[in-house]
Scaffold this motif. Structure first.
Motif, PDB file in Angstrom:
ATOM      1  N   LEU A  18       0.834  -1.195   0.000  1.00 49.19           N
ATOM      2  CA  LEU A  18       0.000   0.000   0.000  1.00 49.19           C
ATOM      3  C   LEU A  18       0.872   1.249   0.000  1.00 49.19           C
ATOM      4  O   LEU A  18       1.951   1.261   0.601  1.00 49.19           O
ATOM      5  CB  LEU A  18      -0.914   0.022   1.233  1.00 49.19           C
ATOM      6  N   GLU A  19       0.376   2.286  -0.665  1.00 51.15           N
ATOM      7  CA  GLU A  19       1.039   3.584  -0.633  1.00 51.15           C
ATOM      8  C   GLU A  19       0.097   4.604  -0.007  1.00 51.15           C
ATOM      9  O   GLU A  19      -1.128   4.523  -0.171  1.00 51.15           O
ATOM     10  CB  GLU A  19       1.425   4.027  -2.049  1.00 51.15           C
ATOM     11  N   PHE A  20       0.681   5.566   0.707  1.00 45.06           N
ATOM     12  CA  PHE A  20      -0.114   6.565   1.412  1.00 45.06           C
ATOM     13  C   PHE A  20       0.413   7.955   1.091  1.00 45.06           C
ATOM     14  O   PHE A  20       1.576   8.126   0.725  1.00 45.06           O
ATOM     15  CB  PHE A  20      -0.067   6.335   2.925  1.00 45.06           C
ATOM     16  N   GLY A  21      -0.451   8.929   1.271  1.00 45.48           N
ATOM     17  CA  GLY A  21      -0.065  10.314   1.036  1.00 45.48           C
ATOM     18  C   GLY A  21      -0.589  11.198   2.141  1.00 45.48           C
ATOM     19  O   GLY A  21      -1.130  10.732   3.154  1.00 45.48           O
ATOM     20  N   GLU A  22      -0.443  12.511   1.959  1.00 45.51           N
ATOM     21  CA  GLU A  22      -0.916  13.459   2.962  1.00 45.51           C
ATOM     22  C   GLU A  22      -2.440  13.528   2.946  1.00 45.51           C
ATOM     23  O   GLU A  22      -3.110  13.027   2.043  1.00 45.51           O
ATOM     24  CB  GLU A  22      -0.323  14.845   2.706  1.00 45.51           C
ATOM     25  N   GLY A  23      -2.979  14.198   3.942  1.00 45.02           N
ATOM     26  CA  GLY A  23      -4.417  14.399   4.007  1.00 45.02           C
ATOM     27  C   GLY A  23      -5.125  13.252   4.709  1.00 45.02           C
ATOM     28  O   GLY A  23      -4.524  12.422   5.383  1.00 45.02           O
ATOM     29  N   LEU A  24      -6.437  13.197   4.496  1.00 44.82           N
ATOM     30  CA  LEU A  24      -7.278  12.210   5.179  1.00 44.82           C
ATOM     31  C   LEU A  24      -7.484  10.984   4.298  1.00 44.82           C
ATOM     32  O   LEU A  24      -8.002  11.068   3.185  1.00 44.82           O
ATOM     33  CB  LEU A  24      -8.635  12.837   5.520  1.00 44.82           C
ATOM     34  N   GLY A  25      -7.033   9.836   4.813  1.00 45.19           N
ATOM     35  CA  GLY A  25      -7.278   8.568   4.137  1.00 45.19           C
ATOM     36  C   GLY A  25      -8.249   7.746   4.963  1.00 45.19           C
ATOM     37  O   GLY A  25      -8.128   7.669   6.187  1.00 45.19           O
ATOM     38  N   VAL A  26      -9.255   7.141   4.312  1.00 43.95           N
ATOM     39  CA  VAL A  26     -10.258   6.355   5.038  1.00 43.95           C
ATOM     40  C   VAL A  26     -10.150   4.895   4.627  1.00 43.95           C
ATOM     41  O   VAL A  26      -9.854   4.572   3.471  1.00 43.95           O
ATOM     42  CB  VAL A  26     -11.674   6.902   4.795  1.00 43.95           C
ATOM     43  N   LEU A  27     -10.388   4.018   5.590  1.00 48.32           N
ATOM     44  CA  LEU A  27     -10.391   2.574   5.349  1.00 48.32           C
ATOM     45  C   LEU A  27     -11.745   2.048   5.776  1.00 48.32           C
ATOM     46  O   LEU A  27     -12.158   2.228   6.926  1.00 48.32           O
ATOM     47  CB  LEU A  27      -9.291   1.872   6.152  1.00 48.32           C
ATOM     48  N   THR A  28     -12.453   1.438   4.845  1.00 47.97           N
ATOM     49  CA  THR A  28     -13.788   0.916   5.145  1.00 47.97           C
ATOM     50  C   THR A  28     -13.860  -0.556   4.738  1.00 47.97           C
ATOM     51  O   THR A  28     -12.977  -1.087   4.062  1.00 47.97           O
ATOM     52  CB  THR A  28     -14.867   1.717   4.395  1.00 47.97           C
ATOM     53  N   GLY A  29     -14.913  -1.175   5.158  1.00 44.32           N
ATOM     54  CA  GLY A  29     -15.142  -2.575   4.833  1.00 44.32           C
ATOM     55  C   GLY A  29     -16.154  -3.162   5.797  1.00 44.32           C
ATOM     56  O   GLY A  29     -16.431  -2.587   6.865  1.00 44.32           O
ATOM     57  N   GLU A  30     -16.714  -4.287   5.433  1.00 43.57           N
ATOM     58  CA  GLU A  30     -17.699  -4.910   6.291  1.00 43.57           C
ATOM     59  C   GLU A  30     -17.047  -5.388   7.590  1.00 43.57           C
ATOM     60  O   GLU A  30     -15.837  -5.632   7.639  1.00 43.57           O
ATOM     61  CB  GLU A  30     -18.360  -6.084   5.568  1.00 43.57           C
ATOM     62  N   THR A  31     -17.858  -5.531   8.605  1.00 42.38           N
ATOM     63  CA  THR A  31     -17.358  -6.030   9.883  1.00 42.38           C
ATOM     64  C   THR A  31     -16.717  -7.405   9.690  1.00 42.38           C
ATOM     65  O   THR A  31     -17.286  -8.280   9.043  1.00 42.38           O
ATOM     66  CB  THR A  31     -18.512  -6.128  10.903  1.00 42.38           C
ATOM     67  N   GLY A  32     -15.515  -7.570  10.236  1.00 44.07           N
ATOM     68  CA  GLY A  32     -14.806  -8.839  10.107  1.00 44.07           C
ATOM     69  C   GLY A  32     -13.979  -8.958   8.851  1.00 44.07           C
ATOM     70  O   GLY A  32     -13.379 -10.012   8.591  1.00 44.07           O
ATOM     71  N   ALA A  33     -13.922  -7.886   8.061  1.00 38.43           N
ATOM     72  CA  ALA A  33     -13.169  -7.961   6.802  1.00 38.43           C
ATOM     73  C   ALA A  33     -11.656  -7.986   7.037  1.00 38.43           C
ATOM     74  O   ALA A  33     -10.900  -8.427   6.170  1.00 38.43           O
ATOM     75  CB  ALA A  33     -13.530  -6.783   5.896  1.00 38.43           C
ATOM     76  N   GLN A 482      -5.350  18.605   7.397  1.00 35.20           N
ATOM     77  CA  GLN A 482      -4.701  19.616   6.563  1.00 35.20           C
ATOM     78  C   GLN A 482      -3.255  19.802   6.996  1.00 35.20           C
ATOM     79  O   GLN A 482      -2.968  20.132   8.129  1.00 35.20           O
ATOM     80  CB  GLN A 482      -5.457  20.945   6.654  1.00 35.20           C
ATOM     81  N   GLY A 483      -2.346  19.545   6.096  1.00 32.86           N
ATOM     82  CA  GLY A 483      -0.925  19.685   6.395  1.00 32.86           C
ATOM     83  C   GLY A 483      -0.322  18.508   7.129  1.00 32.86           C
ATOM     84  O   GLY A 483       0.831  18.560   7.525  1.00 32.86           O
ATOM     85  N   SER A 484      -1.102  17.436   7.321  1.00 39.46           N
ATOM     86  CA  SER A 484      -0.559  16.249   7.976  1.00 39.46           C
ATOM     87  C   SER A 484      -1.198  15.019   7.339  1.00 39.46           C
ATOM     88  O   SER A 484      -1.784  15.098   6.258  1.00 39.46           O
ATOM     89  CB  SER A 484      -0.825  16.293   9.488  1.00 39.46           C
ATOM     90  N   GLN A 485      -1.081  13.906   8.009  1.00 41.29           N
ATOM     91  CA  GLN A 485      -1.622  12.662   7.473  1.00 41.29           C
ATOM     92  C   GLN A 485      -2.505  12.002   8.520  1.00 41.29           C
ATOM     93  O   GLN A 485      -2.065  11.747   9.646  1.00 41.29           O
ATOM     94  CB  GLN A 485      -0.478  11.713   7.095  1.00 41.29           C
TER      95      GLN A 485
END
Length: 553
Positions: A18-33, A482-485
């Motif tokens: 996985l690659e990540f960047g600045e700002g807001l990253g969200v992780l979603t998925g069904e329960t137990g995923a 904003q300005g962070s991760q």
């Protein structure tokens, strides 16, 4: 900032990059995923306990790699590397790799240098803050509250630290002087006796050697005095050799003209008389040099024996007695005048103590003002998060003097009251799971960019809330990012819609093996995921329309 995460054979994850960047990253998925697996994997890289249960079934080991942006060459991370004898290449990414074997053993590497799990745990707070409902680090740890308040209020601890070092140095010097004085006072009677004894003896450097040589000379003279007297009598006595030679010379003088041989005999006798006279002179000189006075010999022996006895008493060589006298005299002088020196040190320590108190009181006043501003800032964030009945306060209270440090003389701790009339207490002890996460968010927003790591992770901060509260949480997370991760594990569509990037965590089953995968979502896929979060298993047109509105907000 976290830039990449590589996972191999961790629980249900076979291989994931996985690659990540600045700002807001969200992780979603069904329960137990398997969302928690990602956090567990990152936790390994940050020094969490190596649990062999994390190794995927059938694999020999689990491997996690994390990459972070290059740290500053003169920052806290660089200092930590230096303290642990490790190298940090300027401008190079920070790479952490952790291996956990199926039998429980583990190894860690930082920039390809072997590292301990303890070092990773020291490094972790500078890289990532993970906030969850059962987290006991970051804002929930009172040890860090003072640093956060100082950063928020721009409270300069430097003058206090300098004053504290000066105070401690003065106190240490005073303690050493007092210890020396106490020890010297205990030895005062002995010192006075020793100095009196040595002063009366008045030893001189090299005196033992001179006395020993003179004594030996006189002892040798005593032994050969009789022999020398006998030689003198043989040479000079009335019947001695020289007298006989002179008598023979007088007779030869009368008859030397009668034969040439007699003249030569006279010449030879004259030469013998001359040599004999020279021999007598040398014997007389030796006798004079070796002459001894019994009283002088006795005096020299007494002095020599006294010097050696005193030297043995003090366990030094006789030639070292003058230096010992000087040393003991100096010690006695210091005992006599030590009170004045201690008085000067006491005055210096008192002045340093007063300077520290003044600097620390100024710092305390700054902290008190900063605490009031922080309380107001956090209070402004509580109502939108449906915590309007709660109260927050920053406690700044004095420590006992034995706890004063280079950081000042204050204890700083964040406390809350969740219900009207309820007493204030530490946040972790009285807040429920949902309240705890929202309190953390409110505090992080109020403390935005003041201390802490550049990467923040919130694990299900929106559990148990919905509607306007979830929207308020999403808005504040976006502002904080904003300005962070920020990385947020969420079940809320309102929060998910605020993300700059969206990762979907899902299980796949091929009939034999179940695997967890993570997929970066395209805008269309993201709309479908948020619609699923809104409507459940069956995605309706209404859910898609609502998802569009959330994404457009």
């Amino acid at each position: 900032m976290l830039t990449a995460l590589s996972i191999r054979d961790v629980v249900l994850i076979e291989a994931l990059d996985l690659e990540f960047g600045e700002g807001l990253g969200v992780l979603t998925g069904e329960t137990g995923a398997g969302k928690s697996i990602l956090l567990d994997a990152l936790g390994l890289a940050l020094g969490a306990r190596a649990d062999s249960g994390l190794v995927r079934s059938g694999a020999g080991q689990a491997v996690v790699g994390a990459s972070f942006v290059p740290p500053a060459a003169d920052g806290a991370i660089a200092n930590l590397f230096a303290q642990n004898g490790m190298e940090l290449e300027p401008g190079e990414p920070l790479l952490i790799r952790r291996l956990v074997k199926a039998d429980g053993g583990s190894r860690a590497f930082v920039n390809d240098q072997p590292a301990s799990a303890g070092f990773l745990r020291e490094l972790a707070p500078h890289l990532v803050e993970i906030h969850g409902q059962h987290d006991d680090r970051g804002l929930l740890n009172p040890r860090g509250h003072r640093l956060l308040l100082d950063a928020f209020g721009r409270c300069d601890v430097g003058p206090v630290a300098i004053a504290h070092r000066a105070w401690r140095a003065a106190e240490d010097a005073l303690a050493v002087a007092r210890a020396e004085q106490d020890s010297a006072e205990r030895d005062r009677e002995w010192l006075e006796h020793a100095v009196t004894e040595l002063s009366a003896l008045a030893p001189e450097e090299g005196e033992e050697e001179r006395l020993a040589e003179r004594r030996a000379t006189m002892q040798r003279g005593e032994k050969i005095a009789t022999d020398l007297q006998g030689i003198a009598e043989l040479l000079e006595g009335s019947d001695g050799g020289l007298a006989r030679l002179r008598q023979a010379a007088r007779i030869l003088e009368r008859v030397s003209d009668d034969h040439a041989a007699l003249g030569e005999a006279l010449a030879a006798i004259d030469r013998a008389i001359t040599e004999g006279s020279e021999a007598q002179a040398q014997v007389d000189a030796a006798a004079e040099a070796l002459a001894f006075d019994p009283a002088a010999l006795e005096a020299d022996e007494a002095r020599l024996f006294e010097l050696r006895a005193v030297a043995r008493k003090h366990r030094v060589q006789p030639d070292d007695l003058p230096a010992l006298l000087a040393e003991l005299s100096g010690r006695l002088d210091r005992v006599t005048s030590g009170g004045a020196g201690i008085a000067r040190l006491e005055k210096a320590a008192a002045e340093a103590h007063a300077s520290y108190r003044e600097a620390a009181r100024t710092l305390s006043a700054m902290r008190t003002l900063a605490a009031a501003r922080l309380d107001a800032a956090v209070a402004a964030e509580l109502k939108p998060l449906k915590l309007d009945a709660a109260r927050f306060r920053t406690v700044v209270e004095p420590l006992d003097e034995n706890q004063w440090s280079a950081a000042g003389m204050d204890r700083v701790e964040f406390e809350v009251s969740t219900n009207p009339g309820a007493p204030f207490a530490p946040l972790m002890k009285i807040a429920s799971g949902g309240e705890l996460s929202r309190f953390i968010l409110a505090m992080k927003v109020a403390l935005a960019e003041e201390g802490g790591a550049r990467t923040l992770i919130f694990d299900e901060i929106d559990r148990g809330v919905g509607g306007a509260v979830a929207d308020a949480i999403g808005e504040r997370l976006a502002r904080l990012a904003q300005g962070s991760q920020l990385l947020v594990v969420t079940h809320s569509p309102q929060v998910a819609a605020r993300g700059a990037r969206h990762l979907l965590i899902a299980k796949r089953h091929d009939g034999i093996v179940t695997r967890t995968g993570v997929t970066p979502l395209t805008p269309e896929q993201r709309r479908e995921e948020i619609a699923r979060m809104l409507s459940g298993a069956e995605i309706t047109p209404e859910a898609r329309a609502q998802a569009e509105r959330l994404l457009a907000a």
